[in-house]
Design a protein around this motif. Sequence first.
Motif, PDB file in Angstrom:
ATOM      1  N   ARG A 146       0.845  -1.199   0.000  1.00 27.24           N
ATOM      2  CA  ARG A 146       0.000   0.000   0.000  1.00 27.24           C
ATOM      3  C   ARG A 146       0.884   1.254   0.000  1.00 27.24           C
ATOM      4  O   ARG A 146       0.589   2.241  -0.670  1.00 27.24           O
ATOM      5  CB  ARG A 146      -0.919   0.038   1.230  1.00 27.24           C
ATOM      6  N   ALA A 147       1.977   1.216   0.798  1.00 22.04           N
ATOM      7  CA  ALA A 147       2.880   2.374   0.892  1.00 22.04           C
ATOM      8  C   ALA A 147       3.484   2.696  -0.475  1.00 22.04           C
ATOM      9  O   ALA A 147       3.530   3.860  -0.889  1.00 22.04           O
ATOM     10  CB  ALA A 147       3.983   2.104   1.910  1.00 22.04           C
ATOM     11  N   VAL A 148       3.918   1.664  -1.172  1.00 22.20           N
ATOM     12  CA  VAL A 148       4.517   1.868  -2.498  1.00 22.20           C
ATOM     13  C   VAL A 148       3.488   2.483  -3.440  1.00 22.20           C
ATOM     14  O   VAL A 148       3.774   3.437  -4.165  1.00 22.20           O
ATOM     15  CB  VAL A 148       5.074   0.535  -3.063  1.00 22.20           C
ATOM     16  N   ALA A 149       2.260   1.961  -3.406  1.00 22.86           N
ATOM     17  CA  ALA A 149       1.201   2.460  -4.298  1.00 22.86           C
ATOM     18  C   ALA A 149       0.893   3.937  -4.019  1.00 22.86           C
ATOM     19  O   ALA A 149       0.490   4.667  -4.926  1.00 22.86           O
ATOM     20  CB  ALA A 149      -0.066   1.619  -4.117  1.00 22.86           C
ATOM     21  N   GLU A 150       1.101   4.365  -2.772  1.00 25.25           N
ATOM     22  CA  GLU A 150       0.811   5.758  -2.403  1.00 25.25           C
ATOM     23  C   GLU A 150       2.034   6.658  -2.516  1.00 25.25           C
ATOM     24  O   GLU A 150       2.002   7.823  -2.111  1.00 25.25           O
ATOM     25  CB  GLU A 150       0.256   5.821  -0.968  1.00 25.25           C
ATOM     26  N   GLY A 151       3.143   6.104  -3.035  1.00 26.91           N
ATOM     27  CA  GLY A 151       4.351   6.908  -3.240  1.00 26.91           C
ATOM     28  C   GLY A 151       5.176   7.085  -1.981  1.00 26.91           C
ATOM     29  O   GLY A 151       6.024   7.987  -1.902  1.00 26.91           O
ATOM     30  N   GLY A 152       4.952   6.228  -0.978  1.00 26.26           N
ATOM     31  CA  GLY A 152       5.674   6.338   0.296  1.00 26.26           C
ATOM     32  C   GLY A 152       6.877   5.417   0.365  1.00 26.26           C
ATOM     33  O   GLY A 152       7.200   4.703  -0.596  1.00 26.26           O
ATOM     34  N   ASP A 153       7.545   5.435   1.538  1.00 25.90           N
ATOM     35  CA  ASP A 153       8.736   4.627   1.786  1.00 25.90           C
ATOM     36  C   ASP A 153       8.286   3.346   2.503  1.00 25.90           C
ATOM     37  O   ASP A 153       7.881   3.406   3.670  1.00 25.90           O
ATOM     38  CB  ASP A 153       9.699   5.445   2.666  1.00 25.90           C
ATOM     39  N   PRO A 154       8.358   2.199   1.825  1.00 25.51           N
ATOM     40  CA  PRO A 154       7.848   0.972   2.445  1.00 25.51           C
ATOM     41  C   PRO A 154       8.581   0.592   3.731  1.00 25.51           C
ATOM     42  O   PRO A 154       7.981   0.038   4.652  1.00 25.51           O
ATOM     43  CB  PRO A 154       8.025  -0.094   1.360  1.00 25.51           C
ATOM     44  N   ALA A 155       9.883   0.902   3.821  1.00 25.05           N
ATOM     45  CA  ALA A 155      10.643   0.552   5.032  1.00 25.05           C
ATOM     46  C   ALA A 155      10.139   1.367   6.227  1.00 25.05           C
ATOM     47  O   ALA A 155      10.017   0.856   7.348  1.00 25.05           O
ATOM     48  CB  ALA A 155      12.133   0.796   4.809  1.00 25.05           C
ATOM     49  N   LEU A 156       9.841   2.644   5.986  1.00 26.13           N
ATOM     50  CA  LEU A 156       9.300   3.492   7.061  1.00 26.13           C
ATOM     51  C   LEU A 156       7.945   2.963   7.526  1.00 26.13           C
ATOM     52  O   LEU A 156       7.698   2.823   8.730  1.00 26.13           O
ATOM     53  CB  LEU A 156       9.155   4.942   6.563  1.00 26.13           C
ATOM     54  N   ILE A 157       7.092   2.641   6.571  1.00 28.69           N
ATOM     55  CA  ILE A 157       5.748   2.168   6.924  1.00 28.69           C
ATOM     56  C   ILE A 157       5.834   0.822   7.647  1.00 28.69           C
ATOM     57  O   ILE A 157       5.116   0.586   8.625  1.00 28.69           O
ATOM     58  CB  ILE A 157       4.854   2.101   5.662  1.00 28.69           C
ATOM     59  N   GLU A 158       6.753  -0.040   7.207  1.00 28.23           N
ATOM     60  CA  GLU A 158       6.928  -1.323   7.918  1.00 28.23           C
ATOM     61  C   GLU A 158       7.346  -1.085   9.362  1.00 28.23           C
ATOM     62  O   GLU A 158       6.788  -1.687  10.285  1.00 28.23           O
ATOM     63  CB  GLU A 158       7.978  -2.198   7.208  1.00 28.23           C
ATOM     64  N   GLN A 159       8.307  -0.179   9.579  1.00 24.79           N
ATOM     65  CA  GLN A 159       8.769   0.091  10.952  1.00 24.79           C
ATOM     66  C   GLN A 159       7.645   0.657  11.806  1.00 24.79           C
ATOM     67  O   GLN A 159       7.474   0.279  12.972  1.00 24.79           O
ATOM     68  CB  GLN A 159       9.948   1.068  10.933  1.00 24.79           C
ATOM     69  N   LEU A 160       6.875   1.573  11.228  1.00 24.98           N
ATOM     70  CA  LEU A 160       5.744   2.155  11.965  1.00 24.98           C
ATOM     71  C   LEU A 160       4.757   1.061  12.363  1.00 24.98           C
ATOM     72  O   LEU A 160       4.287   1.009  13.506  1.00 24.98           O
ATOM     73  CB  LEU A 160       5.030   3.204  11.101  1.00 24.98           C
ATOM     74  N   TYR A 161       4.447   0.189  11.418  1.00 18.73           N
ATOM     75  CA  TYR A 161       3.456  -0.866  11.689  1.00 18.73           C
ATOM     76  C   TYR A 161       3.988  -1.889  12.689  1.00 18.73           C
ATOM     77  O   TYR A 161       3.246  -2.345  13.555  1.00 18.73           O
ATOM     78  CB  TYR A 161       2.988  -1.529  10.384  1.00 18.73           C
ATOM     79  N   ARG A 162       5.262  -2.253  12.564  1.00 16.97           N
ATOM     80  CA  ARG A 162       5.805  -3.222  13.532  1.00 16.97           C
ATOM     81  C   ARG A 162       5.760  -2.636  14.938  1.00 16.97           C
ATOM     82  O   ARG A 162       5.391  -3.319  15.903  1.00 16.97           O
ATOM     83  CB  ARG A 162       7.218  -3.658  13.149  1.00 16.97           C
ATOM     84  N   GLY A 163       6.135  -1.356  15.073  1.00 19.90           N
ATOM     85  CA  GLY A 163       6.083  -0.701  16.388  1.00 19.90           C
ATOM     86  C   GLY A 163       4.656  -0.588  16.900  1.00 19.90           C
ATOM     87  O   GLY A 163       4.364  -0.892  18.061  1.00 19.90           O
ATOM     88  N   MET A 164       3.766  -0.173  15.995  1.00 19.79           N
ATOM     89  CA  MET A 164       2.354  -0.001  16.378  1.00 19.79           C
ATOM     90  C   MET A 164       1.744  -1.339  16.785  1.00 19.79           C
ATOM     91  O   MET A 164       1.017  -1.418  17.787  1.00 19.79           O
ATOM     92  CB  MET A 164       1.583   0.604  15.203  1.00 19.79           C
ATOM     93  N   MET A 165       2.057  -2.394  16.054  1.00 23.34           N
ATOM     94  CA  MET A 165       1.456  -3.697  16.388  1.00 23.34           C
ATOM     95  C   MET A 165       1.970  -4.211  17.732  1.00 23.34           C
ATOM     96  O   MET A 165       1.220  -4.848  18.470  1.00 23.34           O
ATOM     97  CB  MET A 165       1.652  -4.705  15.256  1.00 23.34           C
ATOM     98  N   GLU A 166       3.236  -3.908  18.077  1.00 20.41           N
ATOM     99  CA  GLU A 166       3.717  -4.291  19.422  1.00 20.41           C
ATOM    100  C   GLU A 166       2.876  -3.597  20.493  1.00 20.41           C
ATOM    101  O   GLU A 166       2.505  -4.208  21.494  1.00 20.41           O
ATOM    102  CB  GLU A 166       5.208  -3.940  19.600  1.00 20.41           C
ATOM    103  N   LEU A 167       2.585  -2.326  20.283  1.00 18.96           N
ATOM    104  CA  LEU A 167       1.763  -1.591  21.257  1.00 18.96           C
ATOM    105  C   LEU A 167       0.344  -2.135  21.284  1.00 18.96           C
ATOM    106  O   LEU A 167      -0.271  -2.268  22.353  1.00 18.96           O
ATOM    107  CB  LEU A 167       1.763  -0.092  20.923  1.00 18.96           C
ATOM    108  N   PHE A 168      -0.185  -2.495  20.118  1.00 16.96           N
ATOM    109  CA  PHE A 168      -1.536  -3.051  20.072  1.00 16.96           C
ATOM    110  C   PHE A 168      -1.586  -4.451  20.708  1.00 16.96           C
ATOM    111  O   PHE A 168      -2.596  -4.820  21.310  1.00 16.96           O
ATOM    112  CB  PHE A 168      -2.076  -3.076  18.642  1.00 16.96           C
TER     113      PHE A 168
END
Length: 113
Positions: free
Chosen positions: A68-90
């Motif tokens: 999804r990040a790539v499709a939106e023109g974002g940095d997939p590594a950044l989005i992966e790190q955000l999600y991994r951190g967020m999922m630990e909190l969740f």
Amino acid sequence: MSRAIDKVPHCTTMTEVRQGVNALDDILVPLLVQRSGFMTQAARVKNDAQLVRDEARIQAVVDRVRERAVAEGGDPALIEQLYRGMMELFIAYEHQELARQRAEGLAPKSGQE
Ligand SMILES: O=C(O)C(=O)C[C@]1(C(=O)O)C=C[C@@H](O)C=C1
């Protein structure tokens, strides 16, 4: 098709930058609250502390959001790190919500204590 990255205006002041960030936070916070509500649901449906962390599902979420990040023109590594951190909190929140619901009377699944 308009990508998320293309909606970021060229800013010349930090006031503009921070106005843009605040406007996005007003959208993000309610969505994060909504996502946290699904952790409450997951805690009740799983009703088993051993099932809260699901590595296969974590990897599936990461794979999906990277795409999804790539499709939106974002940095997939950044989005992966955000999600991994967020999922630990969740995950921690899901454990907390399972404990809360148990304390409020959710019966353990049969065979558990
Ligand atoms: O899908 C689940 O099983 C969830 O509990 C949700 C979630 C998530 O944050 O998306 C959280 C914990 C799991 O380890 C995997 C994913």
